[in-house]
Design a protein around this motif. Structure first.
Motif, PDB file in Angstrom:
ATOM      1  N   ASN A   1       1.190   0.988   6.189  1.00 52.72           N
ATOM      2  CA  ASN A   1       2.279   0.838   4.721  1.00 52.72           C
ATOM      3  C   ASN A   1       2.552  -0.207   4.343  1.00 52.72           C
ATOM      4  O   ASN A   1       2.458  -1.198   5.266  1.00 52.72           O
ATOM      5  CB  ASN A   1       3.281   2.473   4.524  1.00 52.72           C
ATOM      6  CG  ASN A   1       4.643   1.500   5.305  1.00 52.72           C
ATOM      7  OD1 ASN A   1       5.133   1.098   5.305  1.00 52.72           O
ATOM      8  ND2 ASN A   1       4.557   2.745   6.272  1.00 52.72           N
TER       9      ASN A   1
ATOM     10  N   CYS B   1      -3.083   0.688   4.283  1.00 53.16           N
ATOM     11  CA  CYS B   1      -2.863   1.352   3.486  1.00 53.16           C
ATOM     12  C   CYS B   1      -2.229   1.228   1.868  1.00 53.16           C
ATOM     13  O   CYS B   1      -1.078   1.751   1.705  1.00 53.16           O
ATOM     14  CB  CYS B   1      -2.483   3.195   4.066  1.00 53.16           C
ATOM     15  SG  CYS B   1      -2.684   4.639   3.649  1.00 53.16           S
TER      16      CYS B   1
ATOM     17  N   GLY C   1      -2.141   3.185  -0.254  1.00 55.98           N
ATOM     18  CA  GLY C   1      -2.226   4.407  -0.941  1.00 55.98           C
ATOM     19  C   GLY C   1      -0.467   5.494  -0.389  1.00 55.98           C
ATOM     20  O   GLY C   1      -0.722   6.463  -0.950  1.00 55.98           O
ATOM     21  N   CYS C   2      -0.335   4.759   1.123  1.00 55.03           N
ATOM     22  CA  CYS C   2       0.914   5.722   1.608  1.00 55.03           C
ATOM     23  C   CYS C   2       2.204   4.752   1.784  1.00 55.03           C
ATOM     24  O   CYS C   2       2.761   3.978   0.652  1.00 55.03           O
ATOM     25  CB  CYS C   2       0.534   4.796   3.150  1.00 55.03           C
ATOM     26  SG  CYS C   2      -1.078   5.370   3.857  1.00 55.03           S
TER      27      CYS C   2
ATOM     28  N   ASP D   1      -1.346   5.687   7.948  1.00 54.52           N
ATOM     29  CA  ASP D   1      -2.578   6.649   8.235  1.00 54.52           C
ATOM     30  C   ASP D   1      -3.727   5.778   9.389  1.00 54.52           C
ATOM     31  O   ASP D   1      -4.327   4.577   9.770  1.00 54.52           O
ATOM     32  CB  ASP D   1      -3.562   5.550   7.054  1.00 54.52           C
ATOM     33  CG  ASP D   1      -4.471   7.312   6.309  1.00 54.52           C
ATOM     34  OD1 ASP D   1      -4.785   8.194   6.295  1.00 54.52           O
ATOM     35  OD2 ASP D   1      -5.892   6.688   6.340  1.00 54.52           O
TER      36      ASP D   1
END
Length: 128
Positions: free
Chosen positions: A52, A95, A97-98, A104
């Motif tokens: 993230n 990531c 979108g984390c 991920d």
């Protein structure tokens, strides 16, 4: 006898410290590992993960290893997604979108600790 008790207490304290330092989060998985934000087109194997934004920290996490353990489900789809054990992954990517405390994982890493059908799981992870 006294030395044995000291050793046992030291082992118990060490295990409690490592449990206390584990970060609770979630994990999803992905399947395309190259290119990556950390290593471009250099293959880093299949036990890898994307971090993230906070953990990635502008690339500071690149190359760091984490031990990841499944702790439970995030949805009703797979009631018992976890497999026993821990997987050690190398951070190779971001990531975007984390959310915070989400990793991920590569599909291979995820399937080592959980049923792929779960899609997303609860985890604990620690630097290794």
């Amino acid at each position: 006898m006294a030395i044995e008790r000291v050793i046992i207490l030291a082992l118990i304290a060490t295990s409690l410290i490592s449990v206390a330092s584990a970060i609770a989060g979630t994990a999803s998985y992905y399947t395309v590992y190259v290119p990556s934000a950390c290593y471009g087109y250099q293959d880093q194997g299949v036990l890898v993960a994307a971090a993230n934004r906070a953990l990635y920290n502008n690339g500071a996490a690149c190359g760091k290893f984490y031990n990841v353990r499944c702790t439970g489900r995030t949805n009703l789809g797979v009631l018992q997604p976890c497999k026993d054990g821990v997987v050690r992954v190398k951070i190779v990517d971001l990531c975007p979108g984390c959310v915070d405390n989400q990793l991920d994982l590569s599909q291979e890493a995820f399937s080592t600790i959980a049923d792929l059908n779960a899609g997303k799981i609860l985890i604990d992870y620690t630097p290794s």
